[in-house]
Scaffold this motif. Structure first.
Motif, PDB file in Angstrom:
ATOM      1  N   ASP A 211      15.848 -16.914 -40.378  1.00 22.97           N
ATOM      2  CA  ASP A 211      14.928 -17.123 -41.513  1.00 22.97           C
ATOM      3  C   ASP A 211      14.414 -15.841 -41.848  1.00 22.97           C
ATOM      4  O   ASP A 211      13.689 -15.778 -43.005  1.00 22.97           O
ATOM      5  N   THR A 212      14.245 -15.073 -41.097  1.00 14.76           N
ATOM      6  CA  THR A 212      13.438 -13.744 -41.425  1.00 14.76           C
ATOM      7  C   THR A 212      14.543 -12.612 -41.932  1.00 14.76           C
ATOM      8  O   THR A 212      13.975 -11.547 -42.343  1.00 14.76           O
ATOM      9  N   THR A 213      15.693 -12.673 -42.235  1.00 15.30           N
ATOM     10  CA  THR A 213      16.815 -11.962 -42.473  1.00 15.30           C
ATOM     11  C   THR A 213      17.206 -12.110 -43.799  1.00 15.30           C
ATOM     12  O   THR A 213      16.903 -13.164 -44.598  1.00 15.30           O
ATOM     13  N   ALA A 214      17.885 -11.173 -44.404  1.00 13.62           N
ATOM     14  CA  ALA A 214      18.565 -11.317 -45.550  1.00 13.62           C
ATOM     15  C   ALA A 214      19.852 -12.319 -45.655  1.00 13.62           C
ATOM     16  O   ALA A 214      20.267 -12.767 -46.775  1.00 13.62           O
ATOM     17  N   LEU A 215      19.986 -12.968 -44.544  1.00 11.45           N
ATOM     18  CA  LEU A 215      20.927 -14.113 -44.264  1.00 11.45           C
ATOM     19  C   LEU A 215      20.302 -15.296 -44.065  1.00 11.45           C
ATOM     20  O   LEU A 215      20.888 -16.385 -43.860  1.00 11.45           O
ATOM     21  N   ALA A 216      18.912 -15.376 -44.518  1.00  4.66           N
ATOM     22  CA  ALA A 216      18.186 -16.579 -44.383  1.00  4.66           C
ATOM     23  C   ALA A 216      18.788 -17.937 -45.231  1.00  4.66           C
ATOM     24  O   ALA A 216      19.098 -18.959 -44.806  1.00  4.66           O
TER      25      ALA A 216
END
Length: 219
Positions: A211-216
């Motif tokens: 959830d904290t990444t560019a893949l959220a």
């Protein structure tokens, strides 16, 4: 609109980097060239067309390049039964699909190796498409492979997941953000220096922090 998750395979989803390093070492030895394994490992992630001149020199590439790549393939085939997926690799693919991503495996590996890894991951039905070395004119760190992967699903933007600086650099050249795993043996500083938006020690760590990444989620 970033709607496609472009996942590198070798060293990212399956644990192959050291098998590749050893296979290249043995391939070079067939031509009486001894390249330190650590130096080969630092180039794993490049396509074979770029790895050979990078570690063995342009003269060796001119004289033996194609033969060395064939030798590498033979040597890697012998090690293929030892390859295992990273813990959580399939779970990540499932979770990305659940979140709405179009998942494409952006591999520069040989087609039959990619097929073997798809079976190992039991991921054929989870992925929209996949690539192999036959699909791009130039390999990583050139951006071609990611561009082809996007075209496969009719997309123009996505997020890359990789394990090497070559993955991150190729993503940047394609105008794509990259999330990185340390499973390729690169440091946090190296991966961030190449442009990774976030770096994670393992697949399980990435899933926990998704959830904290560019893949959220697709944007």
């Amino acid at each position: 609109m970033a709607d496609t998750a472009l996942l590198d395979v070798d060293g990212t989803l399956v644990d192959t980097n050291y098998q590749h390093s050893l296979a290249w070492f043995r391939a070079f030895r067939r031509y009486d060239l001894t390249v330190p394994v650590w130096r080969i490992h630092r180039a794993v992630g490049m396509g074979g067309d770029q790895l050979v001149p990078a570690v063995a020199g342009d003269a060796f590439e001119g004289e033996h390049g194609d033969d060395a790549r064939e030798a590498w393939e033979e040597e890697f085939d012998r090690l293929l039964p030892e390859v295992q997926p990273f813990d959580g690799a399939r779970d990540l693919i499932v979770e990305l699909g659940r979140r709405g991503w179009e998942v494409v495996l952006a591999s520069s590996g040989e087609g039959r190796h990619v097929d073997a890894f798809l079976d190992l991951l039991d991921a054929r039905e989870l992925c929209e498409a996949w690539t192999s070395s036959d699909d791009a004119e130039s390999s990583k760190p050139a951006p071609d492979l990611f561009q082809v992967a996007l075209q496969r699903v009719g997309s123009t933007s996505g997020v890359v997941l990789g394990d090497s600086t070559w993955d991150v650099e190729a993503a940047a050249r394609a105008g794509l953000p990259a999330v990185a795993l340390r499973t390729g043996g690169y440091s946090v500083e190296e991966l961030r220096g190449a442009g990774a938006t976030s770096v994670h020690d393992s697949m399980r760590d990435l899933i926990a922090a998704l959830d904290t990444t560019a893949l959220a989620a697709p944007s």
